[in-house]
Design an enzyme around this catalytic site. Sequence first.
Site, PDB file in Angstrom:
ATOM      1  CG  ASP A 258       5.061  -8.283   6.162  1.00  0.00           C
ATOM      2  OD1 ASP A 258       4.340  -9.192   6.634  1.00  0.00           O
ATOM      3  OD2 ASP A 258       6.184  -8.032   6.621  1.00  0.00           O
TER       4      ASP A 258
HETATM    5  C1  BGC Z   1       6.032 -10.260   9.248  1.00  0.00           C
HETATM    6  C2  BGC Z   1       6.327 -11.248   8.147  1.00  0.00           C
HETATM    7  C3  BGC Z   1       5.465 -12.480   8.315  1.00  0.00           C
HETATM    8  C4  BGC Z   1       4.022 -12.088   8.392  1.00  0.00           C
HETATM    9  C5  BGC Z   1       3.079 -13.263   8.540  1.00  0.00           C
HETATM   10  C6  BGC Z   1       4.560 -10.023   9.416  1.00  0.00           C
HETATM   11  O1  BGC Z   1       4.268  -9.246  10.532  1.00  0.00           O
HETATM   12  O2  BGC Z   1       6.705  -9.049   8.960  1.00  0.00           O
HETATM   13  O3  BGC Z   1       7.691 -11.577   8.165  1.00  0.00           O
HETATM   14  O4  BGC Z   1       5.700 -13.363   7.260  1.00  0.00           O
HETATM   15  O5  BGC Z   1       3.835 -11.220   9.491  1.00  0.00           O
HETATM   16  O6  BGC Z   1       3.198 -13.861   9.767  1.00  0.00           O
END
Ligand code: BGC
Length: 711
Positions: A258
């Site tokens: 993530d």
């Molecule tokens: C979120 C994810 C997301 C990623 C990219 C993160 O902060 O937890 O769900 O896919 O950002 O945008």
Amino acid sequence: MEVIENLLRAMTLEEKIGQLTMAARGEVFPPNEASEAEVLHGIRAGRIGSLVGTHGAEVTTRLQRVALEETRLRIPLIFGFDVMHGYRSVFPVPIGETAAFDPVLWEHTARMAAYETRAAGVTLTFAPMLDVTRDPRWGRVVESPGEDPWLGAQFARAKVRGFQGAGIGMPASVGAAVKHIGAYGAVTAGRDYASVDISDRALNEVYLPPFRAAVEAGAAVIMPSFNDLGGVPTTANVDLLRDTVRRRWGFDGVMVSDFNAVAELVKHGVVDDVAQAAALALQAGIDIDMASNAYGLGLPLALERGDVTIGMIDEAVRRVLTLKAKLGLFEHPFAPELDTAERDAKLVAARRLAREAATKSVVLLKNEAGLLPLKPGQRVALIGPVVGADGLLGAWHAAGKEVKAVSIREALHLALPPGALSFAKGVDVEGEDVSGIAEAVRIARQADVVILSLGELEGHTGEAASRARPSLPGRQRQLAEAVFEVGRPTVVLLSSGRPLTLPWLIERAQAVMVLWFLGIETGNAVTALLLGYANPTGKLPISWPRSVGQIPICYSERSTGRPFSATDMYTSGYLDTPVTPQFPFGHGLSYSRVAIRNLRATPAIVGMDDAIAVEADVSNVGVMAGEETVLLFVRDVVARIAPRVMELRGVTRISLAPNASGTVRFDLPVKSLAFPAGDLGPEVQPGEFELMVGSSAEPSALVRTRITVRG
Ligand code: BGC
């Protein structure tokens, strides 16, 4: 693949690590987001292999050209983006769409989203989000398929099929990055990014099934969660990622961290520096580091220290290049050129689908004395701040602002006869100004029926949007109470990304409809339902609590030694609140009424490899034609691990004219009665099972029968 092995042989260490590096372009989250110039420089140097958040045919083509024409090895980039509920044509938020209990719909909306996404040069969506959750305080409820693992698994399969189609290399498909494995939905006290401490059994029984289903459906990518699990940050969880997902489940796709999660291993306190962070993540099986640049900064040192081997780096690079090959990027690196006529036809189809999805996602919680549908000739006062299109598309609306969203106010205005609709906002969603309440009361007095449209805005939901009090923000309660005082029949429309604890409101409103966030066709769908051109079919995919004190709450509790009894105080309840939710899982009314009878299971005595045909008769005893979703629950009567009181194992639907009857049928494989037993492996224990069928998980409304599984 030979091309990949040739590339691997030709790559420098820096270029290899580049393939494992996903950069964020923009300047919103310094230092994780790089400027345009930095990104261009990084791509040219082979230090960036993919991008998060960059979308649109023009920009993706421009950057892809740089990768293909100005780098040594000419390896195409992956553009990854959060397309959670539609790209341009925004569909209902996932918790809302789950309420449709309809895998065909789930697949169709993902298919349409994939078409629009790929057309924007994006080849990977960070979706579906598959975090089972039982905590409405957590803002990410809005992205999730709700509280039930079995339903979550159906959602997972449908979404992966929809996004990936017949293959992720096809022009209208994208790779699905399912997220966020690691029981993220169980964060302590519903606080985003907090720690998770649950049993291995709960992990296996509740939180992993949707991910397992996604892997079985061929999901291309998995994203682990931000949180730790009993002290082990998921980004570094070897047992979960390498041992369970890769080895036991046979997942051979890519794992992407993530956003910034690799570097955050330092903040978690499990390592001293980014080199160790990078080593732990790579050891756990994370191939791509999203936006933290810990791999870029740390892997060379980790290699020098002997914490990782070049073989481990090669293994990750091989997986990333294989993903690029499967996405078709070596042959078709750019956004596909669309045929204009086809694109226009798709836009029309997408809007039709958005309306269908929105209509099916609405849940009618209450409808006293048949207040809904509204009757012709009624003068309607529309009151409340949640009636426009702003802030109501949903937390991840992607490129949704590029197309027109139909608001509740404009759709009602068009549908009602001239002069029949009056409007007053009353108050804002947030803020202290109550000066508009007097006008709201005035128009309520002049109306035959009031529609009170309240709730959250999209910004109250999603990531980093936990709420300790999931109820109405601002002065909306004051507005509602003033309007209820007028005494007109009142329908409440609730827009929200989660169940809201509102017992006072639910008691006083004659009718309540949950809209969630319905997307670009909100107004048309809501108007059709209010006026009875459509009949509500949505059902709650998550229990609706009465108070925060009941959270976490779910229908599928484990049997206790002292189950609640109203006549025995030494049983599992509260002194100050009923033990039941305000509305159970599966609750959702329609304008028709069904009666379910005569449940039968054949054969009633079965072996381990058999399947059971479960049938029940359903009659429409209402006055409107309607469609009913019927749920099948099971209970292991006696098992060595205290069984859950009921667990969903089947969903089906039936359409019935008034006074008509029909039969619903579920095919229940005996294998689906398994639970994680002693060693956490799936096991069906011989003996009696109770089967329960009904419209919701309300125990008193279920019809029941029993079967016996022979050893
Ligand atoms: C979120 C994810 C997301 C990623 C990219 C993160 O902060 O937890 O769900 O896919 O950002 O945008």
